[in-house]
Scaffold this motif. Structure first.
Motif, PDB file in Angstrom:
ATOM      1  N   ASP A 156       0.776  -1.258   0.065  1.00 26.68           N
ATOM      2  CA  ASP A 156       0.003  -0.078  -0.202  1.00 26.68           C
ATOM      3  C   ASP A 156       1.039   1.138   0.139  1.00 26.68           C
ATOM      4  OD1 ASP A 156      -2.215   1.852   0.331  1.00 26.68           O
ATOM      5  OD2 ASP A 156      -3.207   0.296   1.586  1.00 26.68           O
ATOM      6  N   ALA A 157       0.347   2.423   0.009  1.00 25.48           N
ATOM      7  CA  ALA A 157       0.850   3.577   0.071  1.00 25.48           C
ATOM      8  C   ALA A 157       0.746   4.317   1.556  1.00 25.48           C
ATOM      9  CB  ALA A 157       0.477   4.431  -1.300  1.00 25.48           C
ATOM     10  N   PHE A 158       1.744   5.298   1.648  1.00 24.81           N
ATOM     11  CA  PHE A 158       1.791   6.410   2.715  1.00 24.81           C
ATOM     12  C   PHE A 158       1.450   5.636   3.928  1.00 24.81           C
ATOM     13  CE2 PHE A 158       0.822   8.514  -1.191  1.00 24.81           C
ATOM     14  CZ  PHE A 158       1.882   9.585  -1.394  1.00 24.81           C
ATOM     15  N   GLY A 159       2.451   4.802   4.230  1.00 27.77           N
ATOM     16  CA  GLY A 159       2.092   3.974   5.708  1.00 27.77           C
ATOM     17  C   GLY A 159       1.962   4.925   6.985  1.00 27.77           C
ATOM     18  N   ASP A 160       2.516   6.012   6.867  1.00 28.85           N
ATOM     19  CA  ASP A 160       2.239   6.996   7.978  1.00 28.85           C
ATOM     20  C   ASP A 160       0.935   7.944   7.939  1.00 28.85           C
ATOM     21  OD1 ASP A 160       4.743   6.304   9.227  1.00 28.85           O
ATOM     22  OD2 ASP A 160       5.717   7.780   8.009  1.00 28.85           O
ATOM     23  N   ALA A 161       0.311   7.686   6.753  1.00 28.30           N
ATOM     24  CA  ALA A 161      -1.229   8.477   6.666  1.00 28.30           C
ATOM     25  C   ALA A 161      -1.992   7.976   7.940  1.00 28.30           C
ATOM     26  CB  ALA A 161      -1.860   8.130   5.331  1.00 28.30           C
ATOM     27  N   ALA A 162      -2.495   8.833   8.577  1.00 32.21           N
ATOM     28  CA  ALA A 162      -3.258   8.504   9.821  1.00 32.21           C
ATOM     29  C   ALA A 162      -4.434   9.235   9.987  1.00 32.21           C
ATOM     30  CB  ALA A 162      -2.443   8.867  10.968  1.00 32.21           C
ATOM     31  N   ASN A 163      -5.591   8.503  10.274  1.00 31.38           N
ATOM     32  CA  ASN A 163      -6.872   8.942  10.649  1.00 31.38           C
ATOM     33  C   ASN A 163      -7.537   8.286  11.900  1.00 31.38           C
ATOM     34  OD1 ASN A 163      -7.658   6.620   9.569  1.00 31.38           O
ATOM     35  ND2 ASN A 163      -8.773   7.421   7.834  1.00 31.38           N
ATOM     36  N   ALA A 164      -8.682   8.597  12.260  1.00 27.43           N
ATOM     37  CA  ALA A 164      -9.344   7.966  13.392  1.00 27.43           C
ATOM     38  C   ALA A 164     -10.717   7.221  12.922  1.00 27.43           C
ATOM     39  CB  ALA A 164      -9.671   9.168  14.440  1.00 27.43           C
ATOM     40  N   PRO A 165     -10.527   6.034  12.327  1.00 27.27           N
ATOM     41  CA  PRO A 165     -11.613   5.611  11.668  1.00 27.27           C
ATOM     42  C   PRO A 165     -12.806   5.137  12.741  1.00 27.27           C
ATOM     43  CG  PRO A 165      -9.603   4.074  11.818  1.00 27.27           C
ATOM     44  CD  PRO A 165      -9.290   5.318  12.127  1.00 27.27           C
ATOM     45  N   ILE A 166     -14.161   4.891  12.417  1.00 26.84           N
ATOM     46  CA  ILE A 166     -14.933   4.532  13.175  1.00 26.84           C
ATOM     47  C   ILE A 166     -15.640   3.346  12.812  1.00 26.84           C
ATOM     48  CG2 ILE A 166     -16.695   6.128  11.889  1.00 26.84           C
ATOM     49  CD1 ILE A 166     -17.888   6.944  14.592  1.00 26.84           C
ATOM     50  N   ALA A 167     -16.161   2.380  13.945  1.00 21.29           N
ATOM     51  CA  ALA A 167     -16.922   1.421  13.615  1.00 21.29           C
ATOM     52  C   ALA A 167     -18.476   1.979  13.178  1.00 21.29           C
ATOM     53  CB  ALA A 167     -16.962   0.596  14.673  1.00 21.29           C
ATOM     54  N   GLN A 168     -18.995   1.204  12.181  1.00 20.60           N
ATOM     55  CA  GLN A 168     -20.483   1.580  11.906  1.00 20.60           C
ATOM     56  C   GLN A 168     -21.384   1.395  12.998  1.00 20.60           C
ATOM     57  OE1 GLN A 168     -19.578  -1.105   8.519  1.00 20.60           O
ATOM     58  NE2 GLN A 168     -20.390   0.455   7.256  1.00 20.60           N
ATOM     59  N   GLU A 169     -21.051   0.473  13.963  1.00 20.68           N
ATOM     60  CA  GLU A 169     -21.826   0.295  14.963  1.00 20.68           C
ATOM     61  C   GLU A 169     -21.955   1.427  15.961  1.00 20.68           C
ATOM     62  OE1 GLU A 169     -20.264  -3.950  13.853  1.00 20.68           O
ATOM     63  OE2 GLU A 169     -19.569  -1.766  14.090  1.00 20.68           O
ATOM     64  N   ASP A 170     -21.066   2.145  16.091  1.00 19.66           N
ATOM     65  CA  ASP A 170     -20.937   3.362  16.828  1.00 19.66           C
ATOM     66  C   ASP A 170     -21.638   4.313  15.954  1.00 19.66           C
ATOM     67  OD1 ASP A 170     -19.522   2.211  18.675  1.00 19.66           O
ATOM     68  OD2 ASP A 170     -17.553   3.065  18.159  1.00 19.66           O
ATOM     69  N   ILE A 171     -21.672   4.561  14.870  1.00 20.06           N
ATOM     70  CA  ILE A 171     -22.182   5.591  13.934  1.00 20.06           C
ATOM     71  C   ILE A 171     -24.045   5.401  14.293  1.00 20.06           C
ATOM     72  CG2 ILE A 171     -23.080   6.551  11.601  1.00 20.06           C
ATOM     73  CD1 ILE A 171     -20.280   5.496  10.859  1.00 20.06           C
ATOM     74  N   ALA A 172     -24.379   4.018  14.317  1.00 17.66           N
ATOM     75  CA  ALA A 172     -25.657   3.630  14.360  1.00 17.66           C
ATOM     76  C   ALA A 172     -26.082   4.086  15.930  1.00 17.66           C
ATOM     77  CB  ALA A 172     -25.915   2.396  14.195  1.00 17.66           C
ATOM     78  N   ALA A 173     -25.155   3.721  16.822  1.00 23.81           N
ATOM     79  CA  ALA A 173     -25.689   4.090  18.291  1.00 23.81           C
ATOM     80  C   ALA A 173     -25.887   5.852  18.395  1.00 23.81           C
ATOM     81  CB  ALA A 173     -24.533   3.730  19.079  1.00 23.81           C
ATOM     82  N   VAL A 174     -24.882   6.673  17.866  1.00 24.24           N
ATOM     83  CA  VAL A 174     -25.192   7.876  18.049  1.00 24.24           C
ATOM     84  C   VAL A 174     -26.298   8.366  17.216  1.00 24.24           C
ATOM     85  CG1 VAL A 174     -24.342  10.078  17.187  1.00 24.24           C
ATOM     86  CG2 VAL A 174     -22.744   8.371  18.006  1.00 24.24           C
ATOM     87  N   ALA A 175     -26.604   7.631  15.956  1.00 26.67           N
ATOM     88  CA  ALA A 175     -27.897   8.019  15.072  1.00 26.67           C
ATOM     89  C   ALA A 175     -29.299   7.669  16.009  1.00 26.67           C
ATOM     90  CB  ALA A 175     -28.036   7.194  14.001  1.00 26.67           C
ATOM     91  N   ALA A 176     -29.139   6.352  16.536  1.00 26.80           N
ATOM     92  CA  ALA A 176     -30.366   6.168  17.508  1.00 26.80           C
ATOM     93  C   ALA A 176     -30.825   7.102  18.646  1.00 26.80           C
ATOM     94  CB  ALA A 176     -30.313   4.810  17.814  1.00 26.80           C
ATOM     95  N   ARG A 177     -29.702   7.683  19.089  1.00 31.92           N
ATOM     96  CA  ARG A 177     -29.959   8.555  20.579  1.00 31.92           C
ATOM     97  C   ARG A 177     -30.297  10.012  19.721  1.00 31.92           C
ATOM     98  NH1 ARG A 177     -26.990   4.419  21.807  1.00 31.92           N
ATOM     99  NH2 ARG A 177     -26.930   3.760  23.745  1.00 31.92           N
ATOM    100  N   ALA A 178     -29.885  10.368  18.585  1.00 25.48           N
ATOM    101  CA  ALA A 178     -30.225  11.564  18.105  1.00 25.48           C
ATOM    102  C   ALA A 178     -31.468  11.571  17.856  1.00 25.48           C
ATOM    103  CB  ALA A 178     -29.252  11.927  16.960  1.00 25.48           C
TER     104      ALA A 178
END
Length: 269
Positions: free
Chosen positions: A143-165
């Motif tokens: 792959d490329a740019f091994g130092d490329a960094a982010n904070a990926p999220i689990a889809q389950e966590d998106i759904a949990a926030v959506a339900a509360r909203a």
């Protein structure tokens, strides 16, 4: 309060239904073109339709108080106009980081005059499945740019926030940036997948053009766009934010937890 979940056959929409039921919601309607595939729990009202077919929406919207709006750009303006005409009182929409193409969802909701909560997740942890072909074949990830960094999220966590909203009108008017709990480089993500599998995986960094060719096997014409985005993340890593924990009252899913739960993605089938 009747809640309509659109996109109920897709991963996040289906998870939103489950989260709502777990939180005690008792009047949930789900919009789906394929109720069998959606495998909706007993007690969930089924509305047959699709955001991409606006003619199916008036019946689905009838009597609805709150709408979970899945992202479907081709007809989002029409879907929002019809929601306003149906008297839906507020919308929780799934969009993405502001300034990117998914902002069209937020723009359409606001243009229709609908009270909103915008959900703005970054990259999904599930996108790591792009490496599954290589990991099933051996112990190297090219792959490329091994130092490329982010904070990926689990889809389950998106759904949990959506339900509360959907259940809490105290979140109206807010744009919620959503990330996982930690910023990780691509190299580190591969190491964590290896830990989950009980294997030692090696990250082999490729020049840009070779990386595009490698990823094109799975991503097609989007590979160059994706690699260029990685270059930006190498220079400007995405920080993690605590929104998931603040709204759900529990820690966000770590990448290692996600990898352990989804180890079958990377193992021989």
């Amino acid at each position: 309060m009747k809640i309509l979940v659109t996109g109920a056959t897709t991963n996040i929409g289906r998870m939103v239904v489950d989260e709502l039921l777990a939180l005690g919601a008792d009047d949930v309607r789900a919009l789906t073109v394929d109720p069998v595939r959606a495998a909706l729990p007993a007690g969930v009202e089924i509305a047959r339709g699709f955001l991409g077919r606006p003619s199916t929406l008036p019946a689905a919207y009838a009597g609805v108080d709150v709408l979970y709006l899945a992202p479907y750009l081709p007809t989002v303006t029409e879907a929002c106009r019809l929601a306003a005409e149906a008297g839906i009182s507020r919308v929780v929409d799934l969009a993405g980081p502001k300034g990117e193409h998914w902002q069209a969802v937020e723009d359409a909701v606001e243009a229709a005059g609908l009270p909103f909560t915008h959900l703005e997740p970054g990259e999904f942890m599930a996108n790591a499945a792009i490496w599954s072909r290589q990991i099933r074949a051996g112990d190297e990830v090219r792959d490329a740019f091994g130092d490329a960094a982010n904070a990926p999220i689990a889809q389950e966590d998106i759904a949990a926030v959506a339900a509360r909203a959907l259940l809490d009108d105290g979140l109206v008017g807010r744009s919620l940036e959503l990330t996982g709990p930690e910023t990780l480089s691509r190299r580190r993500k591969v190491e964590l997948i290896g830990e989950a599998l009980g294997r030692e995986l090696r990250y082999v960094e490729l020049p840009r053009d070779e990386a595009v060719a490698e990823l094109a096997t799975d991503m097609g014409e989007h590979a160059a766009w994706y690699v260029d985005g990685l270059e930006m993340l190498a220079e400007y890593p995405q920080p993690a934010v605590p929104t998931v924990a603040e709204i759900t009252g529990r820690p966000a899913t770590t990448f290692l937890e996600w990898a352990r739960r989804n180890a079958d993605l990377f193992e021989d089938r």
